[in-house]
Write a protein that holds these residues in place. Sequence first.
Motif, mmCIF file in Angstrom:
data_model
loop_
_atom_site.group_PDB
_atom_site.id
_atom_site.type_symbol
_atom_site.label_atom_id
_atom_site.label_comp_id
_atom_site.label_asym_id
_atom_site.label_seq_id
_atom_site.Cartn_x
_atom_site.Cartn_y
_atom_site.Cartn_z
ATOM 1 N N ARG A 181 -6.801 1.564 9.387
ATOM 2 C CA ARG A 181 -7.267 2.488 8.350
ATOM 3 C C ARG A 181 -8.784 2.717 8.462
ATOM 4 N N ALA B 74 -6.070 1.716 0.332
ATOM 5 C CA ALA B 74 -6.462 0.447 -0.274
ATOM 6 C C ALA B 74 -5.189 -0.270 -0.693
ATOM 7 N N GLN C 291 -11.874 1.963 7.102
ATOM 8 C CA GLN C 291 -12.382 0.950 6.188
ATOM 9 C C GLN C 291 -13.530 1.487 5.327
ATOM 10 N N ALA D 184 -8.019 5.810 -4.275
ATOM 11 C CA ALA D 184 -7.924 4.532 -3.563
ATOM 12 C C ALA D 184 -6.572 4.397 -2.871
ATOM 13 N N SER E 89 0.853 -1.190 0.000
ATOM 14 C CA SER E 89 0.000 0.000 0.000
ATOM 15 C C SER E 89 0.887 1.237 0.000
ATOM 16 N N ARG F 108 -4.403 -2.608 7.989
ATOM 17 C CA ARG F 108 -5.816 -2.797 7.643
ATOM 18 C C ARG F 108 -6.714 -2.477 8.842
ATOM 19 N N VAL G 241 -12.003 3.209 2.418
ATOM 20 C CA VAL G 241 -11.455 2.231 1.468
ATOM 21 C C VAL G 241 -12.582 1.612 0.639
#
Length: 567
Positions: A509, A545, A511, A540, A137, A506, A514
């Motif tokens: 972030r 993402a 979500q 993105a 990422s 993940r 994303v």
Amino acid sequence: MVTSDEIEAGRARWQQRYDAARTRDADFTTLSGQEVDPVYGPPEGAEVPGFERIGWPGEFPYTRGLHPTGYRGRTWTIRQFAGFGNARQTNERYKMILASGGGGLSVAFDMPTLMGHDSDAPFALGEVGHCGVAVDSTADMDVLFDGIPLGEVTTSMTISGPAVPAFCMYLAAAERQGADLSALNGTLQTDIFKEYIAQKEWLYPPEPHLRLIGDLMEYCAENIPAFKPLSVSGYHIREAGATAAEELAFTLADGFGYVELGLSRGLDVDAFAPGLSFFFDAHIDFFEEIAKFRAARRIWARWMRDRYGATTAKAQWLRFHTQTAGVSLTAQQPYNNVVRTAVEALSAVLGGTNSLHTNALDETLALPTEQAAEIALRTQQVLMEETGVANVADPLGGSYYVEALTDRMEAEAERIFDRILRMGGGEDAEHEIGPMVSGILAGIRSGWFSSQIAESAFQYQQALEKGDKRIVGVNTATNTVSGELDILRIGHEVEREQVAELKRRRAARDQGAVDAALARLLAAVRDPARPNLVPVLLDAARAEATLGEICSTMGEEFGTYVEDPQF
């Protein structure tokens, strides 16, 4: 026949351009202190058959180089290709390269990244960080270039299938540094044709990839004019087993295909063609390689002017990066690889390369150690600073042998172009992009390119086994006193740490942001109006993402591509 008066007129034009150009503050004498001229040509009053095909440096057809000064104006860029393990480890190597005199960065990505997978994907197991750096990422891009101002350092990224989303992560990282995105300079490989032809690292069928590449060309032309969105690669074609002429022809044909792509998008050839660059292999046959580079410039200039209507010099120029031949390196007696790399690098320099990567002696066994990487870098610096090769523009110009090889290389390439065009239905083929693209796609789908390369590789292997071709330490001079090398090993902890870090990112972030960005991406991919996908991909990337999420989202519409095996 070019008359002696015409030759002298050309010399006068060259002198005028040379006098107007800037040259380096350097000692342009031999080791013995003898002054050398910036260029050499036929003696006054001579008539040279075919001299219009040789010409003077900085003058069409650019056989002798793009600039009247040669390397007196600016030496080639030392751009060492590097990447291994995680972003932090590679960042340390980049800082070492820059501190040791490297002029730019060239990013090597690991196999999962090259295939558009995240580090925790099943396909990535055992491959994370092994042949390059893992980038999942934008956060990895932040670490990769930490302390390296992207607004000041030119960066090349060798990635094709997921090139556009990876580029958007690079843009997002530069944005976070506070860089002016419109002023960024560098090169993105993006060349999907060579993936189908040789390297086999594609994500989707050809048409979706061409859509992404066309979007990138449009976006860079409008927003980041100095950044080169395409580096058309012959290197991987040659490494797969192609001959020098096949590397030359397949690569330039691919380049012509991308020119047709730009024209089909309504772009001005004089505006977008300077954003195309090339990437060639410098193999071990010294003079053949020099001839290949000189022929490449001449062919490209002529086709761009006469076929595609380029009217400016910059749109007719073929700029290229060179890497010494990985396949020429041997595991047996690996110290011999230092010699091979030096000879190959010298051929690239005498052929007029714009930038150069020299392979390390241990790369046939593993990723290079710091010591091996330094030797590879110093090889270029010895050539640049000690040998005098940068003092004279195209010092081999006019050599009977080199010019004959150059002519032969050009003729062989033209025969291959004709074959590719015929495969696609000829000059009048109806294709939404153009006749060369039609021929390339036909050659990909029929397996013609792959079969040509396989046959060339087979013939060379036969010659080796018969002893007709020799490799020192392999099938001749096999006795040695050298021992085994200490090599760089990427431990399993790199993969474990990368996967754990990806999991943490993940969880941390937004979500919702994303999911929304990926939904907008899928809608744009499916929109029949075919909007430019780069701004949506950039959003993105800003939302963190991952590369795998972005590529799989586009894959929902684009689908996959399976090669039809040929036997």
